[in-house]
Design an enzyme around this catalytic site. Structure first.
Site, mmCIF file in Angstrom:
data_model
loop_
_atom_site.group_PDB
_atom_site.id
_atom_site.type_symbol
_atom_site.label_atom_id
_atom_site.label_comp_id
_atom_site.label_asym_id
_atom_site.label_seq_id
_atom_site.Cartn_x
_atom_site.Cartn_y
_atom_site.Cartn_z
ATOM 1 N N ARG A 70 14.441 50.312 -24.083
ATOM 2 C CA ARG A 70 13.473 49.827 -25.084
ATOM 3 C C ARG A 70 12.146 50.537 -24.872
ATOM 4 N NH1 ARG A 70 11.063 44.579 -22.634
ATOM 5 N NH2 ARG A 70 12.014 44.596 -20.587
ATOM 6 N N GLU A 99 8.627 43.616 -7.334
ATOM 7 C CA GLU A 99 9.964 44.121 -7.654
ATOM 8 C C GLU A 99 10.539 43.314 -8.822
ATOM 9 O OE1 GLU A 99 11.476 46.881 -6.005
ATOM 10 O OE2 GLU A 99 9.350 46.909 -5.538
ATOM 11 N N LYS A 134 11.955 49.644 3.175
ATOM 12 C CA LYS A 134 10.993 50.710 3.503
ATOM 13 C C LYS A 134 11.022 51.029 4.998
ATOM 14 C CE LYS A 134 7.979 49.467 -0.352
ATOM 15 N NZ LYS A 134 6.961 48.500 -0.764
ATOM 16 N N GLY A 158 1.737 49.598 -7.782
ATOM 17 C CA GLY A 158 1.036 49.737 -9.055
ATOM 18 C C GLY A 158 1.310 51.094 -9.689
#
Ligand code: NDP
Ligand code: HSE
Length: 438
Positions: free
Chosen positions: A50, A192, A207, A304
């Site tokens: 979309r 997330e 991580k 971000g």
């Protein structure tokens, strides 16, 4: 040099926070990027089921089926920023099999399937670049793979989830509600798709898996990471820790010891004087201690659109430069040569040695504290500090103890005995403590 002026053609798969951010950044800084790369980097195909109102794709081709991008013969590099470990795994695998380079921000995919993905990429002679997968805009992958390549890394400790650090900062500094701040972190594009990954420590464990492989030259072993999130932290413990001179941070810790490698993610008391103790909001920081350089600290925005796009585009520049040189893989994916990875054992959590903060609720009766200290001493646990607070109305006394370093198995046994005492009410709260002195 080959193809110096020919544009590098990129296909972006997933047009959410990170995909949209990378799309915009490639356009905003196009001239500067081309000056660095020696040729333009252009997005020529986007896969998105979309539209993203924050990312106007203009005349760029958009396909609703992401595999149309992967199979587009004009694409040189696939940027996988859709997330998840099923379709994304197929996207990355198909791209590699077609000889396309990949740039990904997907730490879940790499932590869980990276060993096969990198092996396939090496076989096919393509790059899988992943700077954005750890610590957002902080170039920690480059640091571990290249900047510290001369060093033997002893340990690293990092605040590596921006959402969790943002929530803790807002709750503790402004007294805000956990779920209200989590919602805000989601709307800011930090969290997330499943935010339990952020607050339960899974994202930090993904991580840490990657950082540990790069630091020690071991295969990716996500399942062996001990993981605790931030959901059970209370303002009370943060306040007591502060009285004792500590901040509580959610840390990922990877340490080489003589017995094996520690891989753990959990809330941790850190002396407030440490720089990393003062990393707040969405910022991340990773402290790396290695020989001979000693401690080095890397800090910046951990999540971000802009910071993550910075890392994605830096990878695109790296790959584009390498394509122009026609060179083979410049740096091994996991920092060490694939045939030089070693199988050093990862320690179980009860083998790990650390110091502890304990908070007990005791009946306000003489001799209770003596019983507690007797049990600790029987398990070889030395006390560093004790803080006894005024009794609550119900005659309950909060007692806070800091211990010296001890093996977790001994602490587990001692806590079980303390909890069985008649005058100890509720469970003992246990938070691990690290001095992080190099
Ligand atoms: P978003 O949810 O904002 O974006 C994901 C995009 O991928 C959406 O456009 C989504 O479409 C699309 N997508 C997901 N599955 C499919 C599918 N099967 N077919 C087609 N499109 C699909 O996530 P982010 O941009 O935040 O994260 C992307 C990746 O980057 C993740 O791996 C994340 O862990 C990682 N990352 C994120 C950071 C951040 O700060 N946000 C920082 C560092 C890494 P739809 O909207 O229709 O669901
Ligand atoms: N959800 C992740 C975080 C995104 O908050 O750190 C960056 O990897």
């Amino acid at each position: 040099m080959r193809d110096k002026q020919k544009a590098v053609r990129v296909g972006i798969v997933g047009l959410g926070t990170v995909g949209g951010g990378a799309f915009r950044l490639l356009s905003e800084n196009a001239d500067e990027i081309a000056r660095r790369t020696g040729r333009p980097i252009v997005v020529s195909h986007v896969g998105a089921r979309r539209d993203n109102p924050q990312c106007l794709t203009g005349s760029v081709r958009v396909s609703r089926d992401v595999f149309d991008v992967v199979h587009d013969p004009d694409i040189d590099i696939i940027v996988e920023v859709m997330g998840g470990t099923t379709t994304a795994r197929e996207v990355v695998t198909q791209a590699i099999l077609q000889g396309k380079h990949v740039v990904t921000a997907n730490k879940a995919l790499l932590a869980e399937h990276g060993n096969e993905i990198f092996a396939l990429a090496e076989k096919q002679g393509v790059y899988v670049a992943f700077e954005a997968a750890v610590a957002g805009g902080v170039p920690i992958i480059k640091v571990l793979r290249e900047g510290l390549a001369a060093n033997r890394i002893e340990w690293l400790a990092g605040i590596i989830n921006g959402t969790g650090n943002y929530i803790m900062t807002e709750m503790l500094e402004k007294g805000r509600d956990f779920y209200e701040v989590l919602k805000e972190a989601q709307s800011l594009g930090y969290a997330e798709a499943d935010p339990s990954f952020d607050v339960e420590g899974t994202d930090a464990a993904h991580k840490l898996t990657i950082l540990a492989s790069l630091a020690f030259g071991i295969p990716l072993q996500f399942k062996k990471v001990y993981t605790e999130g931030i959901t059970r932290l209370t303002a009370e413990d943060v306040a007591y820790a502060s009285e004792l001179g500590y901040h509580i941070k959610h840390l990922g810790i990877a340490r080489r010891t003589q017995q094996g490698i520690e891989l753990r993610v959990h809330p941790t008391l850190i002396p407030e004087a440490r720089l990393i103790s003062n990393v707040h909001g969405v910022k991340n920081a990773v402290l790396v201690v290695s020989h001979p350089v000693g401690p080095t600290l890397y800090y910046g925005a951990g999540a971000g659109a802009g910071p993550t796009a910075s890392a994605i585009v830096a990878d695109l520049v790296d790959v584009a430069r390498a394509m122009a040189e026609g060179a083979g893989s410049r740096v091994p994916h996991l920092a060490f040569q694939p045939d030089a990875l070693d199988d050093t054992r990862v320690l179980a959590m009860d083998e790990v040695c650390t110091a502890y903060y304990l908070r007990l609720q005791a009946n306000d009766r003489p001799g209770v504290l003596a019983e507690v200290t007797r049990i600790l001493s029987q398990h070889g646990i030395s006390i560093e500090a004790i803080l006894q607070k005024a009794a609550h109305a119900a005659g309950r006394v909060p007692v806070i103890l800091l211990t010296k370093v001890v093996q977790e198995a001994a602490m587990n046994a001692a806590i079980a005995e303390i909890e069985a005492l008649e005058d100890i009410l509720d469970h003992v709260v246990r938070i691990r403590l690290e001095n992080l002195d190099a």
